[in-house]
Every structure is written in C-alpha cells, then in structure tokens.
Design a protein around this motif. Structure first.
Motif, PDB file in Angstrom:
ATOM      1  N   SER A   1       0.825  -1.204   0.000  1.00  0.00           N
ATOM      2  CA  SER A   1       0.000   0.000   0.000  1.00  0.00           C
ATOM      3  C   SER A   1       0.865   1.261   0.000  1.00  0.00           C
ATOM      4  O   SER A   1       0.585   2.226  -0.723  1.00  0.00           O
ATOM      5  CB  SER A   1      -0.920  -0.013   1.221  1.00  0.00           C
ATOM      6  OG  SER A   1      -1.698   1.163   1.273  1.00  0.00           O
ATOM      7  N   ASP A   2       1.935   1.253   0.800  1.00  0.00           N
ATOM      8  CA  ASP A   2       2.855   2.393   0.832  1.00  0.00           C
ATOM      9  C   ASP A   2       3.550   2.571  -0.508  1.00  0.00           C
ATOM     10  O   ASP A   2       3.735   3.692  -0.990  1.00  0.00           O
ATOM     11  CB  ASP A   2       3.906   2.191   1.931  1.00  0.00           C
ATOM     12  CG  ASP A   2       3.333   2.336   3.327  1.00  0.00           C
ATOM     13  OD1 ASP A   2       2.219   2.885   3.462  1.00  0.00           O
ATOM     14  OD2 ASP A   2       3.990   1.877   4.291  1.00  0.00           O
ATOM     15  N   LEU A   3       3.915   1.441  -1.121  1.00  0.00           N
ATOM     16  CA  LEU A   3       4.576   1.504  -2.419  1.00  0.00           C
ATOM     17  C   LEU A   3       3.628   2.054  -3.484  1.00  0.00           C
ATOM     18  O   LEU A   3       4.041   2.814  -4.371  1.00  0.00           O
ATOM     19  CB  LEU A   3       5.073   0.111  -2.822  1.00  0.00           C
ATOM     20  CG  LEU A   3       6.054   0.056  -4.006  1.00  0.00           C
ATOM     21  CD1 LEU A   3       7.351   0.776  -3.667  1.00  0.00           C
ATOM     22  CD2 LEU A   3       6.344  -1.400  -4.389  1.00  0.00           C
ATOM     23  N   GLU A   4       2.364   1.706  -3.371  1.00  0.00           N
ATOM     24  CA  GLU A   4       1.366   2.227  -4.312  1.00  0.00           C
ATOM     25  C   GLU A   4       1.237   3.744  -4.165  1.00  0.00           C
ATOM     26  O   GLU A   4       1.115   4.471  -5.166  1.00  0.00           O
ATOM     27  CB  GLU A   4       0.018   1.561  -4.070  1.00  0.00           C
ATOM     28  CG  GLU A   4      -1.058   2.000  -5.052  1.00  0.00           C
ATOM     29  CD  GLU A   4      -2.359   1.257  -4.849  1.00  0.00           C
ATOM     30  OE1 GLU A   4      -3.172   1.210  -5.798  1.00  0.00           O
ATOM     31  OE2 GLU A   4      -2.579   0.711  -3.738  1.00  0.00           O
ATOM     32  N   ARG A   5       1.286   4.216  -2.933  1.00  0.00           N
ATOM     33  CA  ARG A   5       1.229   5.667  -2.705  1.00  0.00           C
ATOM     34  C   ARG A   5       2.433   6.357  -3.321  1.00  0.00           C
ATOM     35  O   ARG A   5       2.300   7.414  -3.968  1.00  0.00           O
ATOM     36  CB  ARG A   5       1.166   5.950  -1.196  1.00  0.00           C
ATOM     37  CG  ARG A   5       1.225   7.428  -0.849  1.00  0.00           C
ATOM     38  CD  ARG A   5       1.184   7.646   0.649  1.00  0.00           C
ATOM     39  NE  ARG A   5       2.211   6.897   1.359  1.00  0.00           N
ATOM     40  CZ  ARG A   5       3.494   7.275   1.427  1.00  0.00           C
ATOM     41  NH1 ARG A   5       3.896   8.388   0.828  1.00  0.00           N
ATOM     42  NH2 ARG A   5       4.361   6.549   2.095  1.00  0.00           N
ATOM     43  N   LEU A   6       3.595   5.762  -3.158  1.00  0.00           N
ATOM     44  CA  LEU A   6       4.806   6.335  -3.739  1.00  0.00           C
ATOM     45  C   LEU A   6       4.757   6.299  -5.259  1.00  0.00           C
ATOM     46  O   LEU A   6       5.248   7.213  -5.931  1.00  0.00           O
ATOM     47  CB  LEU A   6       6.040   5.583  -3.227  1.00  0.00           C
ATOM     48  CG  LEU A   6       6.328   5.732  -1.727  1.00  0.00           C
ATOM     49  CD1 LEU A   6       7.440   4.794  -1.293  1.00  0.00           C
ATOM     50  CD2 LEU A   6       6.693   7.172  -1.395  1.00  0.00           C
ATOM     51  N   MET A   7       4.141   5.253  -5.797  1.00  0.00           N
ATOM     52  CA  MET A   7       3.963   5.161  -7.238  1.00  0.00           C
ATOM     53  C   MET A   7       3.072   6.299  -7.735  1.00  0.00           C
ATOM     54  O   MET A   7       3.324   6.901  -8.782  1.00  0.00           O
ATOM     55  CB  MET A   7       3.355   3.795  -7.595  1.00  0.00           C
ATOM     56  CG  MET A   7       3.248   3.508  -9.087  1.00  0.00           C
ATOM     57  SD  MET A   7       4.843   3.379  -9.895  1.00  0.00           S
ATOM     58  CE  MET A   7       4.694   4.672 -11.122  1.00  0.00           C
ATOM     59  N   SER A   8       2.056   6.612  -6.978  1.00  0.00           N
ATOM     60  CA  SER A   8       1.164   7.723  -7.340  1.00  0.00           C
ATOM     61  C   SER A   8       1.912   9.047  -7.334  1.00  0.00           C
ATOM     62  O   SER A   8       1.664   9.922  -8.182  1.00  0.00           O
ATOM     63  CB  SER A   8      -0.017   7.790  -6.368  1.00  0.00           C
ATOM     64  OG  SER A   8      -0.817   6.630  -6.468  1.00  0.00           O
ATOM     65  N   GLU A   9       2.835   9.215  -6.390  1.00  0.00           N
ATOM     66  CA  GLU A   9       3.636  10.436  -6.338  1.00  0.00           C
ATOM     67  C   GLU A   9       4.531  10.541  -7.565  1.00  0.00           C
ATOM     68  O   GLU A   9       4.690  11.626  -8.139  1.00  0.00           O
ATOM     69  CB  GLU A   9       4.479  10.464  -5.053  1.00  0.00           C
ATOM     70  CG  GLU A   9       3.643  10.626  -3.801  1.00  0.00           C
ATOM     71  CD  GLU A   9       4.490  10.641  -2.529  1.00  0.00           C
ATOM     72  OE1 GLU A   9       5.742  10.586  -2.656  1.00  0.00           O
ATOM     73  OE2 GLU A   9       3.919  10.709  -1.431  1.00  0.00           O
ATOM     74  N   ILE A  10       5.117   9.431  -7.976  1.00  0.00           N
ATOM     75  CA  ILE A  10       5.937   9.424  -9.186  1.00  0.00           C
ATOM     76  C   ILE A  10       5.104   9.822 -10.389  1.00  0.00           C
ATOM     77  O   ILE A  10       5.510  10.638 -11.215  1.00  0.00           O
ATOM     78  CB  ILE A  10       6.559   8.019  -9.411  1.00  0.00           C
ATOM     79  CG1 ILE A  10       7.658   7.745  -8.380  1.00  0.00           C
ATOM     80  CG2 ILE A  10       7.130   7.901 -10.826  1.00  0.00           C
ATOM     81  CD1 ILE A  10       8.271   6.363  -8.476  1.00  0.00           C
ATOM     82  N   GLU A  11       3.896   9.272 -10.486  1.00  0.00           N
ATOM     83  CA  GLU A  11       3.034   9.537 -11.643  1.00  0.00           C
ATOM     84  C   GLU A  11       2.505  10.971 -11.637  1.00  0.00           C
ATOM     85  O   GLU A  11       2.047  11.468 -12.675  1.00  0.00           O
ATOM     86  CB  GLU A  11       1.879   8.546 -11.668  1.00  0.00           C
ATOM     87  CG  GLU A  11       2.328   7.116 -11.977  1.00  0.00           C
ATOM     88  CD  GLU A  11       1.196   6.112 -11.951  1.00  0.00           C
ATOM     89  OE1 GLU A  11       1.262   5.131 -12.710  1.00  0.00           O
ATOM     90  OE2 GLU A  11       0.247   6.306 -11.158  1.00  0.00           O
ATOM     91  N   GLY A  12       2.579  11.626 -10.493  1.00  0.00           N
ATOM     92  CA  GLY A  12       2.092  12.994 -10.406  1.00  0.00           C
ATOM     93  C   GLY A  12       3.075  14.035 -10.909  1.00  0.00           C
ATOM     94  O   GLY A  12       2.725  15.204 -11.070  1.00  0.00           O
TER      95      GLY A  12
END
Length: 242
Positions: free
Chosen positions: A133-144
């Motif tokens: 879940s934390d990695l998914e959040r970080l992935m969202s930050e990258i995509e932003g």
C-alpha cells in the motif's frame, strides 16, 4: 586558500559529465562555501550576480548549482534563492560520503546491477500488504510529476528505498541507501537535468508502474525481469553520455 575544496570538488565533478567551465565554477563556489565565505544558512548571490562575478553564462552557474544541490551543499527555495546547507563536520566524519565521492557512474551502475534484482526478488516475497500500500502511494507520487526533474528523482529514490526496506534485510537496505547517496554525487542528477524530458519521465513512469504491478501481484520472475530490463536502459543512457 585551502587546497582541499578543489580536490574534493574535482572528485565530484569526475563523476559528472560536465564541461571545464562548469568545473571551474563549481570548484570556486564549493571552496567559498567550505571556507565559510558563505557560512551555513547564508543565501548565495543570485544566478545572474554569480554569472557576472565569475564571468560566465548564467546556465553555467545553474549547472554548477545543480551539482551542489544534488550533494546537499545548498538548498534552493523557489522564489527565495539558494541557501547553504553544507556542514564540513558531517562530511569529514562520514566514510560513506567519502566512498560516494569516489564512485564513478560505471561503478554505480555495476552495484545497482548486483543489488536491484535480488532486492526486488526479496521484496516481492517479504513485503507486507501495508508495504504494498505504501509503495502504491509512492507510485502515485511518481506519476504525479510532469516536468520537475529534481522532484521526480526524489520520488524515484523514495520508491526504491521502500522496495529496499521491503526486503526485510537491513544490511541490504543500508547498502542500497549508500548506492542512492553515490547516485547523488554521480552523473545522474546533473545528466537528467539536461536529458530527462517530459517524454522520458513518462517512459520511466510506465516502467515503474509495470514493476509495481508485478511486485503487488507477487510475480517474482516478472519483477526481476523488469528491473533487469530497466538496468539495461540505464546502461544505454550512460553509454550515450560518456
């Protein structure tokens, strides 16, 4: 003037693909900071003022400041300027920093090639649902991120750090943190400042998204294959810019 600052700076420069004029500017600025002509917390003159003082183009000053920021020697605050964050005691007391200074781009890529496939393999096996879940959040930050190269690199580092801690191997995670530190002193931050276009950012985002999906689905073979392919692309980037 103390001879140490130019020597240390040259070691940083040797790990970057920068021109001779940028090297001169970086030597000068780092020497002034290390000798406390610009003490901790001091605001540096503007890029325009430094360019006039040193007799160089403004983009040359900007590239030198890129390297100093990547090494945490200065901190740029949008709308406020560049402020000195360098503390000599921290550098002289840290053997990890000394190793980072001496690491070439090729050295860094070789170490990544050794660490990352095993790091990803262990992360797929050992990451908890919370980690995913934390990695998914970080992935969202990258995509932003769309065009801000330094912000993208910061998000990318956090993504890799989470994978490293997800291995549940603290020694491996510590080794990888050192690799990230070396990356900051290597060619990559300055190089990507020039070459990481919006199109390339999008390409990296797509790669990391596919990697995340492989990790989240616990597909060890696929995740390891993806990180190896990514490392091959990184090698191509390095060879194109040597």
């Amino acid at each position: 003037m103390n001879d140490n600052p130019p020597t240390i700076t040259s070691q940083i420069i040797a790990s970057h693909s920068v021109g001779a004029t940028v090297q001169v500017v970086l030597d000068r600025l780092f020497a002034q900071i290390k000798n406390e002509e610009y003490p901790l917390g001091t605001r540096l003159p503007s890029e325009r003022a430094l360019a006039a003082e040193l007799g160089v183009a403004r983009n040359t000053v900007r590239e030198a400041l890129d390297v100093l920021e990547a090494r945490d020697v200065i901190n740029r605050r949008p709308g406020s300027g560049s402020f000195v964050t360098y503390q000599s005691e921290a550098e002289t007391e840290s053997p990890e920093i000394a190793v980072a200074f001496e690491t070439s781009p090729l050295d860094h890529l070789v170490v990544r090639g050794i660490l990352e496939p095993e790091m990803v393999r262990l992360a797929v096996i050992n990451m908890t649902p919370r980690d995913i879940s934390d990695l998914e959040r970080l992935m969202s930050e990258i995509e932003g991120v769309r065009t801000d190269v330094l912000e993208f690199i910061k998000c990318e580092e956090n993504f890799y750090r989470k994978i490293a801690t997800g291995t549940r191997n603290p020694l491996l995670a510590s080794c990888y943190n050192l690799a990230i530190e070396s990356c900051r002193t290597s060619f990559r931050t300055t190089l990507l400042r020039r070459h990481l276009t919006p199109k390339r950012i999008l390409d990296y985002q797509q790669r990391y998204n596919v990697l995340f999906n492989a990790i989240a689905s616990r597909d060890v073979e696929r995740a390891v294959e993806l990180i190896k392919l990514h490392l091959i692309e990184e090698q191509k980037l390095l060879l194109q810019n040597l």
